[in-house]
Design a protein around this motif. Structure first.
Motif, PDB file in Angstrom:
ATOM      1  N   GLY A  16       0.819  -1.211   0.000  1.00  0.00           N
ATOM      2  CA  GLY A  16       0.000   0.000   0.000  1.00  0.00           C
ATOM      3  C   GLY A  16       0.851   1.257   0.000  1.00  0.00           C
ATOM      4  O   GLY A  16       0.562   2.216  -0.718  1.00  0.00           O
ATOM      5  N   ILE A  17       1.902   1.267   0.789  1.00  0.00           N
ATOM      6  CA  ILE A  17       2.807   2.424   0.822  1.00  0.00           C
ATOM      7  C   ILE A  17       3.477   2.617  -0.529  1.00  0.00           C
ATOM      8  O   ILE A  17       3.526   3.731  -1.054  1.00  0.00           O
ATOM      9  CB  ILE A  17       3.852   2.253   1.946  1.00  0.00           C
ATOM     10  N   LEU A  18       3.975   1.546  -1.107  1.00  0.00           N
ATOM     11  CA  LEU A  18       4.649   1.652  -2.406  1.00  0.00           C
ATOM     12  C   LEU A  18       3.680   2.024  -3.527  1.00  0.00           C
ATOM     13  O   LEU A  18       4.068   2.666  -4.502  1.00  0.00           O
ATOM     14  CB  LEU A  18       5.354   0.338  -2.743  1.00  0.00           C
ATOM     15  N   PHE A  19       2.418   1.658  -3.394  1.00  0.00           N
ATOM     16  CA  PHE A  19       1.423   1.950  -4.415  1.00  0.00           C
ATOM     17  C   PHE A  19       0.908   3.385  -4.312  1.00  0.00           C
ATOM     18  O   PHE A  19       0.692   4.053  -5.323  1.00  0.00           O
ATOM     19  CB  PHE A  19       0.260   0.962  -4.282  1.00  0.00           C
ATOM     20  N   ILE A  20       0.733   3.884  -3.094  1.00  0.00           N
ATOM     21  CA  ILE A  20       0.165   5.221  -2.895  1.00  0.00           C
ATOM     22  C   ILE A  20       1.224   6.308  -3.016  1.00  0.00           C
ATOM     23  O   ILE A  20       0.928   7.411  -3.475  1.00  0.00           O
ATOM     24  CB  ILE A  20      -0.544   5.296  -1.534  1.00  0.00           C
ATOM     25  N   LYS A  21       2.456   6.041  -2.631  1.00  0.00           N
ATOM     26  CA  LYS A  21       3.490   7.076  -2.568  1.00  0.00           C
ATOM     27  C   LYS A  21       3.654   7.874  -3.858  1.00  0.00           C
ATOM     28  O   LYS A  21       3.655   9.102  -3.820  1.00  0.00           O
ATOM     29  CB  LYS A  21       4.825   6.474  -2.134  1.00  0.00           C
ATOM     30  N   PRO A  22       3.780   7.274  -5.036  1.00  0.00           N
ATOM     31  CA  PRO A  22       3.943   8.104  -6.240  1.00  0.00           C
ATOM     32  C   PRO A  22       2.696   8.907  -6.596  1.00  0.00           C
ATOM     33  O   PRO A  22       2.795   9.974  -7.183  1.00  0.00           O
ATOM     34  CB  PRO A  22       4.263   7.101  -7.347  1.00  0.00           C
ATOM     35  N   ARG A  23       1.531   8.419  -6.228  1.00  0.00           N
ATOM     36  CA  ARG A  23       0.295   9.127  -6.564  1.00  0.00           C
ATOM     37  C   ARG A  23      -0.020  10.236  -5.578  1.00  0.00           C
ATOM     38  O   ARG A  23      -0.586  11.249  -5.938  1.00  0.00           O
ATOM     39  CB  ARG A  23      -0.858   8.137  -6.628  1.00  0.00           C
ATOM     40  N   ALA A  24       0.326  10.049  -4.317  1.00  0.00           N
ATOM     41  CA  ALA A  24       0.012  11.039  -3.298  1.00  0.00           C
ATOM     42  C   ALA A  24       0.980  12.216  -3.317  1.00  0.00           C
ATOM     43  O   ALA A  24       0.642  13.301  -2.877  1.00  0.00           O
ATOM     44  CB  ALA A  24       0.018  10.389  -1.918  1.00  0.00           C
ATOM     45  N   ALA A  25       2.174  12.035  -3.812  1.00  0.00           N
ATOM     46  CA  ALA A  25       3.173  13.103  -3.805  1.00  0.00           C
ATOM     47  C   ALA A  25       2.853  14.199  -4.815  1.00  0.00           C
ATOM     48  O   ALA A  25       3.348  15.307  -4.715  1.00  0.00           O
ATOM     49  CB  ALA A  25       4.550  12.532  -4.091  1.00  0.00           C
ATOM     50  N   LYS A  26       2.000  13.917  -5.796  1.00  0.00           N
ATOM     51  CA  LYS A  26       1.681  14.894  -6.827  1.00  0.00           C
ATOM     52  C   LYS A  26       0.622  15.890  -6.378  1.00  0.00           C
ATOM     53  O   LYS A  26       0.455  16.917  -7.002  1.00  0.00           O
ATOM     54  CB  LYS A  26       1.179  14.172  -8.086  1.00  0.00           C
ATOM     55  N   ASN A  27      -0.094  15.585  -5.318  1.00  0.00           N
ATOM     56  CA  ASN A  27      -1.214  16.421  -4.892  1.00  0.00           C
ATOM     57  C   ASN A  27      -0.762  17.547  -3.976  1.00  0.00           C
ATOM     58  O   ASN A  27       0.412  17.671  -3.645  1.00  0.00           O
ATOM     59  CB  ASN A  27      -2.250  15.566  -4.182  1.00  0.00           C
ATOM     60  N   LYS A  28      -1.726  18.343  -3.556  1.00  0.00           N
ATOM     61  CA  LYS A  28      -1.449  19.407  -2.597  1.00  0.00           C
ATOM     62  C   LYS A  28      -1.072  18.798  -1.256  1.00  0.00           C
ATOM     63  O   LYS A  28      -1.349  17.639  -0.987  1.00  0.00           O
ATOM     64  CB  LYS A  28      -2.686  20.270  -2.456  1.00  0.00           C
ATOM     65  N   ASN A  29      -0.459  19.589  -0.398  1.00  0.00           N
ATOM     66  CA  ASN A  29       0.032  19.095   0.886  1.00  0.00           C
ATOM     67  C   ASN A  29      -1.100  18.572   1.760  1.00  0.00           C
ATOM     68  O   ASN A  29      -0.989  17.503   2.344  1.00  0.00           O
ATOM     69  CB  ASN A  29       0.799  20.205   1.609  1.00  0.00           C
ATOM     70  N   TRP A  36      -2.833   9.825   3.307  1.00  0.00           N
ATOM     71  CA  TRP A  36      -2.101   8.941   4.209  1.00  0.00           C
ATOM     72  C   TRP A  36      -2.899   8.652   5.472  1.00  0.00           C
ATOM     73  O   TRP A  36      -2.869   7.526   5.984  1.00  0.00           O
ATOM     74  CB  TRP A  36      -0.740   9.522   4.548  1.00  0.00           C
ATOM     75  N   ALA A  37      -3.614   9.645   5.993  1.00  0.00           N
ATOM     76  CA  ALA A  37      -4.451   9.409   7.170  1.00  0.00           C
ATOM     77  C   ALA A  37      -5.570   8.426   6.846  1.00  0.00           C
ATOM     78  O   ALA A  37      -5.850   7.510   7.636  1.00  0.00           O
ATOM     79  CB  ALA A  37      -5.027  10.729   7.676  1.00  0.00           C
ATOM     80  N   LEU A  38      -6.198   8.592   5.692  1.00  0.00           N
ATOM     81  CA  LEU A  38      -7.240   7.655   5.287  1.00  0.00           C
ATOM     82  C   LEU A  38      -6.689   6.253   5.082  1.00  0.00           C
ATOM     83  O   LEU A  38      -7.342   5.269   5.423  1.00  0.00           O
ATOM     84  CB  LEU A  38      -7.913   8.134   4.002  1.00  0.00           C
ATOM     85  N   PHE A  39      -5.498   6.149   4.510  1.00  0.00           N
ATOM     86  CA  PHE A  39      -4.890   4.840   4.307  1.00  0.00           C
ATOM     87  C   PHE A  39      -4.636   4.142   5.639  1.00  0.00           C
ATOM     88  O   PHE A  39      -4.944   2.955   5.793  1.00  0.00           O
ATOM     89  CB  PHE A  39      -3.576   4.953   3.524  1.00  0.00           C
ATOM     90  N   VAL A  40      -4.089   4.860   6.603  1.00  0.00           N
ATOM     91  CA  VAL A  40      -3.797   4.264   7.911  1.00  0.00           C
ATOM     92  C   VAL A  40      -5.087   3.868   8.615  1.00  0.00           C
ATOM     93  O   VAL A  40      -5.183   2.765   9.173  1.00  0.00           O
ATOM     94  CB  VAL A  40      -2.953   5.231   8.774  1.00  0.00           C
ATOM     95  N   VAL A  41      -6.111   4.724   8.577  1.00  0.00           N
ATOM     96  CA  VAL A  41      -7.394   4.400   9.213  1.00  0.00           C
ATOM     97  C   VAL A  41      -8.044   3.203   8.516  1.00  0.00           C
ATOM     98  O   VAL A  41      -8.543   2.283   9.175  1.00  0.00           O
ATOM     99  CB  VAL A  41      -8.334   5.630   9.203  1.00  0.00           C
ATOM    100  N   TRP A  42      -8.041   3.205   7.188  1.00  0.00           N
ATOM    101  CA  TRP A  42      -8.622   2.090   6.434  1.00  0.00           C
ATOM    102  C   TRP A  42      -7.893   0.784   6.760  1.00  0.00           C
ATOM    103  O   TRP A  42      -8.519  -0.241   6.999  1.00  0.00           O
ATOM    104  CB  TRP A  42      -8.553   2.363   4.930  1.00  0.00           C
ATOM    105  N   TYR A  43      -6.579   0.825   6.764  1.00  0.00           N
ATOM    106  CA  TYR A  43      -5.780  -0.370   7.047  1.00  0.00           C
ATOM    107  C   TYR A  43      -6.044  -0.875   8.460  1.00  0.00           C
ATOM    108  O   TYR A  43      -6.219  -2.071   8.684  1.00  0.00           O
ATOM    109  CB  TYR A  43      -4.301  -0.040   6.857  1.00  0.00           C
ATOM    110  N   PHE A  44      -6.094   0.045   9.414  1.00  0.00           N
ATOM    111  CA  PHE A  44      -6.340  -0.295  10.808  1.00  0.00           C
ATOM    112  C   PHE A  44      -7.701  -0.957  10.982  1.00  0.00           C
ATOM    113  O   PHE A  44      -7.816  -2.011  11.608  1.00  0.00           O
ATOM    114  CB  PHE A  44      -6.224   0.983  11.649  1.00  0.00           C
ATOM    115  N   ILE A  45      -8.744  -0.374  10.410  1.00  0.00           N
ATOM    116  CA  ILE A  45     -10.092  -0.920  10.540  1.00  0.00           C
ATOM    117  C   ILE A  45     -10.200  -2.272   9.832  1.00  0.00           C
ATOM    118  O   ILE A  45     -10.840  -3.198  10.341  1.00  0.00           O
ATOM    119  CB  ILE A  45     -11.131   0.079  10.008  1.00  0.00           C
TER     120      ILE A  45
END
Length: 102
Positions: A16-29, A36-45
């Protein structure tokens, strides 16, 4: 089985980290932080739900198992759809009026 689930959890978290990292870096801060917060919450749940179902199924609590499948599974699917929409995997296509293009 539990050792396999722990191994699978680690592999999927890294994927998930390797898949999201290139896509998330292009967006606004703020959007990157949200992703990343949604990914961690989704993964946790998701993994709380899987462990809850695994534990209850192993001791024979059928009602708790089926309730957890629908509760944690439903929340996980909703969060996954929101995350995919933010990352751009699910797009809303605009309707083009055919009469205005003629």
């Amino acid at each position: 089985m539990s050792t396999f689930l722990i191994f699978l959890a680690g592999v999927l978290f890294l994927a998930g980290i390797l898949f999201i990292k290139p896509r998330a870096a292009k967006n606004k801060n703020w959007q990157t932080v949200l992703v990343w917060a949604l990914f961690v919450v989704w993964y946790f749940i998701t993994w709380i739900g899987i462990s809850f179902v695994y534990i209850n199924a192993s001791v024979g609590h059928v009602k708790a198992t089926s309730t957890a499948i629908f509760l944690f599974g439903g929340i996980s699917v909703v969060l996954a759809i929101i995350l995919a929409r933010i990352l751009g995997f699910i797009t809303m296509k605009k309707k083009v009026d055919q009469t205005s293009q003629a």
